[in-house]
Write a protein that holds these residues in place. Structure first.
Motif, mmCIF file in Angstrom:
data_model
loop_
_atom_site.group_PDB
_atom_site.id
_atom_site.type_symbol
_atom_site.label_atom_id
_atom_site.label_comp_id
_atom_site.label_asym_id
_atom_site.label_seq_id
_atom_site.Cartn_x
_atom_site.Cartn_y
_atom_site.Cartn_z
ATOM 1 N N ARG A 123 43.424 41.273 31.229
ATOM 2 C CA ARG A 123 44.103 41.191 32.594
ATOM 3 C C ARG A 123 44.806 40.068 32.968
ATOM 4 O O ARG A 123 45.178 39.900 33.975
ATOM 5 C CB ARG A 123 42.583 41.172 33.291
ATOM 6 C CG ARG A 123 41.731 42.242 33.270
ATOM 7 C CD ARG A 123 42.365 43.735 34.014
ATOM 8 N NE ARG A 123 42.751 43.251 35.386
ATOM 9 C CZ ARG A 123 43.905 43.621 35.815
ATOM 10 N NH1 ARG A 123 44.579 44.600 35.321
ATOM 11 N NH2 ARG A 123 44.301 43.653 37.322
ATOM 12 N N ARG A 124 44.843 39.041 32.156
ATOM 13 C CA ARG A 124 45.577 37.884 32.418
ATOM 14 C C ARG A 124 47.090 38.018 32.814
ATOM 15 O O ARG A 124 47.664 37.405 33.436
ATOM 16 C CB ARG A 124 45.785 36.921 31.105
ATOM 17 C CG ARG A 124 44.222 36.340 30.808
ATOM 18 C CD ARG A 124 44.173 35.559 29.761
ATOM 19 N NE ARG A 124 42.989 35.189 29.413
ATOM 20 C CZ ARG A 124 42.454 34.691 27.941
ATOM 21 N NH1 ARG A 124 43.345 34.734 27.093
ATOM 22 N NH2 ARG A 124 41.100 34.351 27.817
ATOM 23 N N ALA A 125 47.896 38.978 31.915
ATOM 24 C CA ALA A 125 49.279 39.202 32.437
ATOM 25 C C ALA A 125 49.477 39.913 33.770
ATOM 26 O O ALA A 125 50.515 39.636 34.387
ATOM 27 C CB ALA A 125 49.792 40.051 31.323
ATOM 28 N N ALA A 126 48.430 40.429 34.230
ATOM 29 C CA ALA A 126 48.438 41.088 35.432
ATOM 30 C C ALA A 126 47.816 40.361 36.699
ATOM 31 O O ALA A 126 47.802 40.772 37.767
ATOM 32 C CB ALA A 126 47.776 42.533 35.366
ATOM 33 N N THR A 127 47.447 39.059 36.222
ATOM 34 C CA THR A 127 46.659 38.220 37.197
ATOM 35 C C THR A 127 47.613 37.244 37.640
ATOM 36 O O THR A 127 47.858 36.260 37.045
ATOM 37 C CB THR A 127 45.374 37.531 36.620
ATOM 38 O OG1 THR A 127 44.436 38.522 36.139
ATOM 39 C CG2 THR A 127 44.719 36.710 37.539
ATOM 40 N N LEU A 128 48.053 37.652 38.918
ATOM 41 C CA LEU A 128 49.028 36.493 39.442
ATOM 42 C C LEU A 128 48.458 35.375 39.924
ATOM 43 O O LEU A 128 47.405 35.299 40.821
ATOM 44 C CB LEU A 128 49.954 37.085 40.685
ATOM 45 C CG LEU A 128 50.838 38.245 40.158
ATOM 46 C CD1 LEU A 128 51.585 38.983 41.093
ATOM 47 C CD2 LEU A 128 51.628 37.833 39.047
ATOM 48 N N LEU A 129 49.189 34.210 39.890
ATOM 49 C CA LEU A 129 48.573 33.032 40.429
ATOM 50 C C LEU A 129 49.156 32.577 41.685
ATOM 51 O O LEU A 129 50.409 32.870 41.694
ATOM 52 C CB LEU A 129 48.745 31.933 39.406
ATOM 53 C CG LEU A 129 47.947 32.065 37.970
ATOM 54 C CD1 LEU A 129 48.377 30.959 37.086
ATOM 55 C CD2 LEU A 129 46.610 32.271 38.281
#
Length: 67
Positions: free
Chosen positions: A46-52
């Motif tokens: 899910r990291r690439a889809a988790t916007l900061l």
């Protein structure tokens, strides 16, 4: 300048920055760590889809295996 914090290290924030990119910016080998965003676990897939967002806090933990 807006930033996010990864284990108390500042990473400059920009529009569209995701967790995978932020880890890469610090040279963190993403396959060997676990992550949490603002206290909530984020699975590797899910990291690439988790916007900061500015002010976010990311915790990075070394994974431990064995018994």
């Amino acid at each position: 300048m807006d930033e996010v914090r990864i284990n108390d290290r500042a990473v400059p924030w920009r529009e569209g920055l995701d967790l995978a990119q932020a880890l890469d910016a610090l040279g963190i080998e993403a396959g060997r760590v676990a992550t949490a965003l603002n206290g909530d676990f984020v699975a590797r897939e899910r990291r690439a889809a988790t916007l900061l967002a500015p002010g976010d806090a990311v915790a990075v933990f070394a994974t431990i295996v064995g018994g």
